[in-house]
Write a protein that holds these residues in place. Structure first.
Motif, PDB file in Angstrom:
ATOM      1  N   TYR A   1      -0.975 -13.498  -8.318  1.00 43.99           N
ATOM      2  CA  TYR A   1      -0.432 -12.637  -7.268  1.00 43.99           C
ATOM      3  C   TYR A   1       0.050 -11.318  -7.858  1.00 43.99           C
ATOM      4  O   TYR A   1       0.611 -11.293  -8.965  1.00 43.99           O
TER       5      TYR A   1
ATOM      6  N   ARG B   1       2.404  -7.817  -7.022  1.00 48.40           N
ATOM      7  CA  ARG B   1       3.404  -7.192  -6.166  1.00 48.40           C
ATOM      8  C   ARG B   1       3.514  -5.705  -6.503  1.00 48.40           C
ATOM      9  O   ARG B   1       3.637  -5.345  -7.675  1.00 48.40           O
TER      10      ARG B   1
ATOM     11  N   CYS C   1       0.958  -6.628   8.180  1.00 54.92           N
ATOM     12  CA  CYS C   1       1.802  -5.480   7.871  1.00 54.92           C
ATOM     13  C   CYS C   1       2.839  -5.275   8.970  1.00 54.92           C
ATOM     14  O   CYS C   1       2.497  -5.228  10.159  1.00 54.92           O
TER      15      CYS C   1
ATOM     16  N   TYR D   1       6.025  -3.479   4.838  1.00 48.71           N
ATOM     17  CA  TYR D   1       5.644  -4.569   3.931  1.00 48.71           C
ATOM     18  C   TYR D   1       4.252  -5.040   4.320  1.00 48.71           C
ATOM     19  O   TYR D   1       4.045  -5.543   5.429  1.00 48.71           O
TER      20      TYR D   1
ATOM     21  N   VAL E   1       0.844  -7.371   3.237  1.00 47.93           N
ATOM     22  CA  VAL E   1       0.432  -8.532   2.438  1.00 47.93           C
ATOM     23  C   VAL E   1      -1.074  -8.711   2.564  1.00 47.93           C
ATOM     24  O   VAL E   1      -1.630  -8.663   3.672  1.00 47.93           O
ATOM     25  N   TYR E   2      -1.734  -8.914   1.419  1.00 49.34           N
ATOM     26  CA  TYR E   2      -3.187  -9.028   1.342  1.00 49.34           C
ATOM     27  C   TYR E   2      -3.554 -10.409   0.820  1.00 49.34           C
ATOM     28  O   TYR E   2      -3.264 -10.745  -0.326  1.00 49.34           O
TER      29      TYR E   2
ATOM     30  N   SER F   1       0.778  -7.746  -2.495  1.00 46.61           N
ATOM     31  CA  SER F   1       1.656  -7.192  -1.475  1.00 46.61           C
ATOM     32  C   SER F   1       2.112  -5.810  -1.901  1.00 46.61           C
ATOM     33  O   SER F   1       2.097  -5.469  -3.091  1.00 46.61           O
TER      34      SER F   1
ATOM     35  N   GLU G   1       5.425  -3.187  -0.977  1.00 43.74           N
ATOM     36  CA  GLU G   1       6.671  -2.926  -0.271  1.00 43.74           C
ATOM     37  C   GLU G   1       7.030  -1.464  -0.429  1.00 43.74           C
ATOM     38  O   GLU G   1       7.173  -0.963  -1.551  1.00 43.74           O
TER      39      GLU G   1
END
Length: 430
Positions: free
Chosen positions: A190, A192, A273, A292, A294-295, A304, A306
């Protein structure tokens, strides 16, 4: 007039080719026999002299390169850009207001585009069709249709088109990504991404006469004609949907591109989103200050982003990008990296300083010698599409589904209205 539904049908037929183009659009095979040679002079014109002043500084450090033109629709910016060139090269560049003057010069090798986002695809397309190679700033496109169209034209014309996500050429970032490829933290799970800032309110603008130094009609270019508002130019257009894509397309594209590159990902399966305009609620800004996205890439992992652009909290200092693996994590700063094991022990680091020069040098070398581009437009536009998906999700019901093989939307009839601009100003159809 360009209908969104017609454009989408056209590109459904070509989507497989466009996805494949990320690996073949650069390199000597598509230079059509026109590579210049390592020692030949590289002549470039620069369009847009806000960020374009950074282009000037970058090209001045690329060997055997001449900045032959500087271009801006604002006479004050044009004068400032020209002034930065004083004493920097043997011949001063010509200053022009209309970038098409650059394209008309048969001696120009490339145009370097640092104008607003809504200019990126039109100027790139016209540049390629005029036989010029193109360096275009991020995000490279205003919407998904433009992203596909500019890749198509680059492929058809065989031009070298580099997108300005310059971290693809930073030695420290390249080294960090290679360490991930070598398995230093195992399987990647993951990524970020973060962007925090303290932007002030843009206030409420007044519709008035454009300043005498600004060619307002040419500034708008392909965008349908509108009145001049005194809090729009030269930066706050980012926060109006007619002209820009908010912070996600402005800064999010940089971090998402690094995360996608690090993890070896392309198109996601689903994007969510949410966010809003929370800090300043009584001004002209249309795009959110907090978001925010998220993929979801299924069994390949996820990412993601932010964004908090109006209320930075200084005790918080998240990394630019952080990628978690089964054996630890890597934190990318804006130019380098630190790698930790699962216990938080530092196991590798790089402290290279950032510089745009390698990215401009790579572009010039691609034109002169057929060197592979570090960020060819086909690959760069996959990162831009992540921003377009996020904005489409935010502006509709909060989520869109994507075909990971083609990048097309799946069963998102509401979001599809944002796939393409409803119309362009007369004379600027793409």
């Amino acid at each position: 007039m360009m209908e969104a539904s017609d454009s989408r049908r056209d590109f459904l037929k070509q989507s497989a080719k466009l996805a494949a183009a990320a690996t073949v659009v650069s390199g000597p095979n598509l230079l059509l026999g026109q590579a210049k040679g390592a020692n030949e002079r590289f002549r470039v014109g620069i369009m847009g002299l806000g960020r374009g002043r950074g282009h000037i500084k970058g090209y001045l450090d690329v060997p055997n390169t001449e900045i032959a033109y500087v271009c801006d629709v604002d006479q004050n910016r044009l004068a400032t850009g020209l002034k930065t060139m004083e004493g920097k090269q043997e011949k001063m560049p010509e200053k022009v207001t209309d970038f098409r003057r650059i394209l008309d010069d048969p001696e120009i090798d490339a145009i370097s585009i640092a104008a607003p986002n809504f200019w990126h695809a039109p100027a790139t397309i016209l540049g390629c069709q005029a036989g010029k190679h193109v360096y275009v700033e991020k995000p490279g496109s205003y919407n998904a249709w433009e992203a596909r169209r500019m890749v198509q034209v680059a492929q058809e014309t065989g031009r070298q088109v580099q997108m300005g996500t310059q971290r693809r050429s930073y030695p420290g970032m390249i080294e960090g990504v290679q360490k991930l490829r070598d398995g230093i933290i195992g399987k990647l799970l993951y990524g970020r991404c973060y962007y925090f800032n303290s932007r002030p309110s843009i206030g409420k603008g007044t519709v008035t006469t454009p300043p005498v130094e600004l060619d307002w009609k040419l500034w708008q270019g392909p965008v349908p004609e509108g009145p001049y508002k005194d809090n729009l130019v030269h930066y706050n257009w980012h926060w109006h949907w007619k002209y820009g894509g908010g912070e996600l397309a402005n800064n999010g594209v940089h971090a998402l591109d690094v995360a996608r590159w690090a993890m070896g990902l392309d198109y996601p399966e689903r994007v969510t989103c949410n966010g809003g305009r929370y800090h300043f609620t009584d001004d002209d800004q249309e795009t959110p200050d907090t978001m925010y996205a998220v993929y979801d890439y299924g069994d390949k992992g996820g990412m993601s982003w932010e964004g908090s652009s109006c209320h930075r909290r200084k005790p918080e200092a998240p990394p630019f990008v952080s990628v978690v693996g089964e054996g630890g994590k890597i934190d990318f700063s804006s130019a380098n990296y630190t790698i930790y094991d699962l216990d938080g022990k530092e196991i590798a680091r790089n402290r290279e300083n950032p510089s745009d020069v390698p990215h401009f040098t790579n572009f010039a070398s691609a034109v002169r010698e057929g060197e592979t581009l570090n960020q060819p437009i086909a690959d760069g536009q996959i990162s831009a599409m992540l921003c377009h998906y996020g904005n489409m999700a935010y502006r509709t019901d909060g989520a869109v589904k994507v075909n990971p093989e083609t990048g097309e939307l799946v069963d998102n009839t509401d979001a599809q209205r944002f796939w393409a601009r409803e119309r362009y100003r007369e004379g600027w159809n793409l």
